[in-house]
Scaffold this motif. Structure first.
Motif, mmCIF file in Angstrom:
data_model
loop_
_atom_site.group_PDB
_atom_site.id
_atom_site.type_symbol
_atom_site.label_atom_id
_atom_site.label_comp_id
_atom_site.label_asym_id
_atom_site.label_seq_id
_atom_site.Cartn_x
_atom_site.Cartn_y
_atom_site.Cartn_z
ATOM 1 N N MET A 1 0.849 -1.190 0.000
ATOM 2 C CA MET A 1 0.000 0.000 0.000
ATOM 3 C C MET A 1 0.879 1.232 0.000
ATOM 4 O O MET A 1 2.037 1.199 0.443
ATOM 5 N N THR A 2 0.316 2.335 -0.455
ATOM 6 C CA THR A 2 0.994 3.614 -0.295
ATOM 7 C C THR A 2 0.922 4.006 1.175
ATOM 8 O O THR A 2 0.151 3.431 1.953
ATOM 9 N N GLY A 3 1.700 5.010 1.561
ATOM 10 C CA GLY A 3 1.666 5.468 2.943
ATOM 11 C C GLY A 3 0.273 5.924 3.354
ATOM 12 O O GLY A 3 -0.192 5.621 4.455
ATOM 13 N N ALA A 4 -0.412 6.647 2.463
ATOM 14 C CA ALA A 4 -1.761 7.144 2.768
ATOM 15 C C ALA A 4 -2.746 5.992 2.909
ATOM 16 O O ALA A 4 -3.621 6.008 3.790
ATOM 17 N N GLN A 5 -2.627 5.000 2.042
ATOM 18 C CA GLN A 5 -3.520 3.845 2.111
ATOM 19 C C GLN A 5 -3.291 3.056 3.397
ATOM 20 O O GLN A 5 -4.252 2.614 4.044
ATOM 21 N N LEU B 1 -6.295 3.235 10.572
ATOM 22 C CA LEU B 1 -7.382 3.961 11.228
ATOM 23 C C LEU B 1 -8.654 3.122 11.257
ATOM 24 O O LEU B 1 -9.366 3.076 12.272
ATOM 25 N N ASP B 2 -8.952 2.455 10.148
ATOM 26 C CA ASP B 2 -10.159 1.625 10.083
ATOM 27 C C ASP B 2 -10.051 0.431 11.026
ATOM 28 O O ASP B 2 -11.017 0.079 11.718
ATOM 29 N N HIS C 1 3.529 5.261 11.748
ATOM 30 C CA HIS C 1 2.423 6.127 11.311
ATOM 31 C C HIS C 1 1.806 6.927 12.456
ATOM 32 O O HIS C 1 1.350 8.064 12.237
ATOM 33 N N PHE C 2 1.761 6.371 13.660
ATOM 34 C CA PHE C 2 1.018 7.035 14.741
ATOM 35 C C PHE C 2 1.791 7.165 16.052
ATOM 36 O O PHE C 2 1.254 7.712 17.015
#
Length: 207
Positions: A12-16, A22-23, A56-57
Motif C-alpha cells: 500500500m501507499t503510505g496514505a492507504q 485507522l479503520d 504512522h502514529f
C-alpha cells in the motif's frame, strides 16, 4: 514479503496504509476499548509489523487519538449540515436528536469508541468534549426562544447541555434495544424537552 500463514502482504501507499490502520483501530477500539487493545493485535489485524503502527502514529495512544478526533469531526459535520437547513426551533431540535440516533445506527463502532473512557494523556474527555460542542450548536436555537419568552437568554447554555446530554444518554440505551424506531425516540425526546421549555417559570424576582 510474506504475511501470516503464507499469505502475500498487500503493498500500500503510505496514505492507504494510514487509512487502513485507522479503520482497523476504529473496529478494535470499539470492540475492546483502549485498555483492552494491544499494539500486537492492531498490527496483526492490519497484517503489518508493530514498527509500521509506530511509524504512522507513534503507538497505540496516537492511533486512538486520531480515531477519536476523526469520529468527533464526522458527527459534528452531520450536526452542522442538519442545522444549516433551517426550520422552526422544534424542527431543528428534533433534527438534531435524529442526527445522533442516525450516527449511532450507521456508525456504531465510531459511537462505541466515543463513549468509552479516554486514556490518560490521550484525547481527554473525548465524548464529553464532543457533547459540549454539539450543545453549543443547539444553544443558539434555545437562546432565541428564551428571549422571545422573556427569559434570560444566558440560561440557554444550561438547557442546551441538559437537552443534548439527555439525547446522548438515551442514544446509548437505544443502541442496545433499537426499539422504538429512532424517529419515534427523537420525537418523544423533543416533546419532553420542548413542552418543558414552553412552561418555564418566570425568573426569580421577575413579574
Amino acid at each position: 514479503m510474506p504475511g501470516g500463514a503464507g499469505r502475500p502482504r498487500v503493498r500500500m501507499t503510505g496514505a492507504q496504509r494510514r487509512q487502513q490502520l485507522l479503520d482497523v483501530g476504529r473496529e478494535v477500539f470499539a470492540q475492546r476499548g483502549y485498555d483492552g487493545t494491544s499494539i500486537e493485535e492492531l498490527a496483526a489485524r492490519a497484517d503489518v509489523s508493530k514498527p509500521v503502527v509506530y511509524e504512522h502514529f507513534g503507538g497505540k495512544e496516537g492511533l486512538y487519538t486520531v480515531v477519536v478526533d476523526r469520529e468527533m469531526q464526522r458527527l459534528l459535520d452531520r450536526f452542522t449540515s442538519a442545522l444549516a437547513a433551517g426550520g422552526s426551533p422544534r424542527e431543528l431540535l428534533e433534527r438534531a436528536a435524529l442526527v445522533l440516533l442516525d450516527y449511532i445506527e450507521e456508525d456504531t463502532d465510531g459511537f462505541r469508541v466515543l463513549t468509552r473512557d479516554s486514556p490518560v494523556g490521550g484525547s481527554p474527555d473525548g465524548y464529553a468534549s464532543l457533547i459540549g460542542q454539539v450543545a453549543r450548536k443547539v444553544e443558539h436555537i434555545l437562546g432565541a426562544q428564551f428571549s422571545a419568552r422573556g427569559q434570560d437568554p444566558a440560561l440557554a447554555e444550561l438547557y442546551s447541555q441538559a437537552l443534548v446530554g439527555m439525547v446522548a444518554l438515551v442514544g446509548q440505551w437505544w443502541l442496545e434495544r433499537r426499539s422504538p424506531g429512532k424517529e419515534q425516540v427523537a420525537a418523544h425526546l423533543v416533546d419532553l424537552a420542548y413542552n418543558g421549555l414552553a412552561r418555564l417559570r418566570p425568573p426569580p424576582g421577575g413579574p
